[in-house]
Write an enzyme that holds these catalytic residues in place. Structure first.
Site, PDB file in Angstrom:
ATOM      1  N   ARG A 282       0.812  -1.209   0.000  1.00 51.97           N
ATOM      2  CA  ARG A 282       0.000   0.000   0.000  1.00 51.97           C
ATOM      3  C   ARG A 282       0.857   1.277   0.000  1.00 51.97           C
ATOM      4  O   ARG A 282       0.523   2.250  -0.682  1.00 51.97           O
ATOM      5  CB  ARG A 282      -0.880  -0.012   1.253  1.00 51.97           C
ATOM      6  CG  ARG A 282      -2.020   0.972   1.256  1.00 51.97           C
ATOM      7  CD  ARG A 282      -2.714   0.961   2.620  1.00 51.97           C
ATOM      8  NE  ARG A 282      -3.135  -0.359   3.054  1.00 51.97           N
ATOM      9  CZ  ARG A 282      -4.294  -0.929   2.720  1.00 51.97           C
ATOM     10  NH1 ARG A 282      -5.152  -0.269   1.978  1.00 51.97           N
ATOM     11  NH2 ARG A 282      -4.597  -2.133   3.142  1.00 51.97           N
ATOM     12  N   CYS A 349     -26.427  -4.343  -8.140  1.00 52.31           N
ATOM     13  CA  CYS A 349     -27.634  -4.616  -7.360  1.00 52.31           C
ATOM     14  C   CYS A 349     -27.312  -5.122  -5.968  1.00 52.31           C
ATOM     15  O   CYS A 349     -27.572  -6.288  -5.620  1.00 52.31           O
ATOM     16  CB  CYS A 349     -28.503  -5.622  -8.102  1.00 52.31           C
ATOM     17  SG  CYS A 349     -28.859  -5.050  -9.757  1.00 52.31           S
TER      18      CYS A 349
HETATM   19  C1  LIG Z   1      -0.519  -7.968   2.106  1.00 52.77           C
HETATM   20  C2  LIG Z   1       0.838  -8.284   2.562  1.00 52.77           C
HETATM   21  C3  LIG Z   1       1.849  -7.312   2.508  1.00 52.77           C
HETATM   22  C4  LIG Z   1       1.606  -5.893   2.067  1.00 52.77           C
HETATM   23  O1  LIG Z   1       0.864  -5.179   3.010  1.00 52.77           O
HETATM   24  P1  LIG Z   1       0.677  -3.600   2.849  1.00 52.77           P
HETATM   25  O2  LIG Z   1      -0.216  -3.247   3.980  1.00 52.77           O
HETATM   26  O3  LIG Z   1       0.037  -3.370   1.530  1.00 52.77           O
HETATM   27  O4  LIG Z   1       2.012  -2.971   2.958  1.00 52.77           O
HETATM   28  C5  LIG Z   1       3.135  -7.690   2.880  1.00 52.77           C
HETATM   29  N1  LIG Z   1       3.402  -8.954   3.301  1.00 52.77           N
HETATM   30  C6  LIG Z   1       2.448  -9.903   3.392  1.00 52.77           C
HETATM   31  C7  LIG Z   1       2.804 -11.255   3.857  1.00 52.77           C
HETATM   32  C8  LIG Z   1       1.135  -9.605   3.025  1.00 52.77           C
HETATM   33  O5  LIG Z   1       0.199 -10.543   3.133  1.00 52.77           O
END
Ligand SMILES: *Cc1c(COP(=O)(O)O)cnc(C)c1O
Length: 424
Positions: A282, A349
């Protein structure tokens, strides 16, 4: 600094007006900024430059091949959670020795693919989440005559994450090995053939808006690493996962900057003889994209004013799934200074097909464009064809140029995937 700016009373992405993209690619459409991806990655990497590290971008946040190729050229590694994501990362040119494989349920086929990547030298590390999974990996690797590098994912039992559905580090979550069992598990697996367990991994949640849970988890894991080393295990890597939050809401949730996160981590890891692995998703992709949509109809006069968009929950599910907040702004700012309060919804919907409730914004007209902000992560990747709405296209902008990096399928494309047996 941001790549989505107001210029001449219009919203632009870098040097292109969003309205131009709507005209040429149609709506709804995801629009990403290459400069934003680049800036986010560089900011994260300079925040942790004081320690030996690998940035393994979490592919599941935004897995488009063009995005992965851009990040690969900037030197990023990848964190993948499926054979499909592994193939994407490899095809994008991410160096196999910079790829880590996470996830609770890796199949034997996925393990084989990861072990044979790079003409057989394999990937950087498997993050293994349970003893049975490690035994499976041991069998696969032994049969192939290989040694799989492994970190065990430890669940440090801390509360973190912007929503219960994206919290992963509590003892009752399905992820990782209970920290209280960790020493025993490392001891049990020490002599397993085909695997070399020299790392510790964690990932405590997502959209984390404070450094405190990271600090608490790190203190627990660093104590564990000390104990593991005392027990005679060689521990070389500490994978800290992802989870750093981003700014979604104009009035609230101010997450720590990557620089603050990096400074905290650097202080804790300096001199510990550990290579740090980071898996930001993210933080790299979230604010590098918007979902551009058009107002189809405005329904007013009843209890609420409804702004009915051409985008829906199947295109961006975060509001429906997590009650997530996204800022929504008109693309053409000059249209009206009069304010209105709208429920902003899609045409699917389902009552859950709602992007915002009672949102105040400038008065809109039918046909106006809106940009749903911070949609670069967990947007397109979670989209579906519910209501037989074709997946929407993705567009990447770089300064003055832009390209469609995933095209909109036709209804015909969708129907052609299906078969009707003769006996129906
Ligand atoms: C989803 C995930 C991430 C990334 O998480 P962010 O919140 O997008 O930084 C990193 N490592 C693992 C194991 C994940 O499942």
């Amino acid at each position: 600094m941001t790549s989505f700016n107001q210029k001449q009373e219009q919203l632009w992405v870098d040097d292109i007006p969003l309205a131009t993209i709507a005209q040429n690619a149609g709506t709804p459409v995801y629009v990403y900024s290459a400069s934003a991806f680049t800036r986010n990655l560089k900011e994260f990497s300079s925040a942790v430059q004081g320690i030996d590290h690998l940035i393994a971008y979490s592919v599941k946040a935004n897995s488009n091949l063009a995005i992965l190729t851009l990040l690969a050229k900037l030197g990023a590694g990848a964190d993948v959670v499926s054979g499909g994501e592994l193939e994407r990362a490899l095809q994008a040119g991410i160096a196999p020795h910079n790829i880590v494989f996470s996830g609770v349920g890796k199949s034997k086929e996925e393990m084989q693919a990861a072990l044979s990547a790079n003409h057989g030298t394999g990937i950087c590390q498997f993050n293994v989440e349970s003893e049975p999974e490690l035994i499976a990996l041991s069998e696969v690797a032994t049969a192939m005559g290989k040694i799989a590098p492994v970190a065990l994912r430890i669940n440090p039992d801390v509360t973190a994450g912007g929503h219960e559905k994206i919290s992963t580090g509590k003892a009752e979550n399905k992820f990782g090995i209970d920290i209280n069992l960790a020493r025993e598990v490392y001891r049990n697996v020490r002599d397993l053939p085909g695997v070399e367990v020299t790392g510790v991994d964690m990932h405590i949640g997502s959209q984390i808006n404070s450094l405190t849970p990271f600090e608490m988890a790190m203190d627990k894991i660093l104590e564990l690493i000390k104990a593991l080393r005392f027990d005679g295990h060689q521990i070389n890597t500490y994978d800290l996962g992802g989870g750093l939050g981003i700014h979604y809401h104009d009035d609230s949730d101010i997450p720590p900057l990557p620089s603050a996160y990096g400074a905290m981590v650097t202080k804790k890891l300096k001199g510990k003889g550990l290579k740090a692995i980071f898996e930001p998703g993210r933080a790299i992709a979230g604010n590098a994209g918007v979902l551009l949509a058009k107002v189809k109809y405005i329904k007013s006069g009843g209890a609420r004013n409804f702004l009915i968009l051409d985008a829906a929950m199947n295109d961006l599910i975060r509001p429906a799934l997590y009650g997530a907040h996204h800022e929504i702004n008109p693309v053409n700012a000059k249209s009206n200074h009069e304010k209105m309060t709208y429920d902003i919804v899609g045409p699917v919907c389902e009552t859950g097909d709602t992007f915002a409730v009672m949102r105040e914004m400038p008065k809109m007209q039918q046909g106006d464009l809106v940009a749903i902000s911070s949609a670069g992560a967990y947007g397109a990747v979670q989209s579906s064809e519910y209501n037989t709405r074709p997946l929407i296209p993705e567009v990447l902008v770089s300064a003055k140029q832009y390209a469609v990096i995933r095209k909109r399928p036709t209804i015909k494309d969708i129907l052609e995937r299906e078969d009707v047996p003769s006996w129906v």
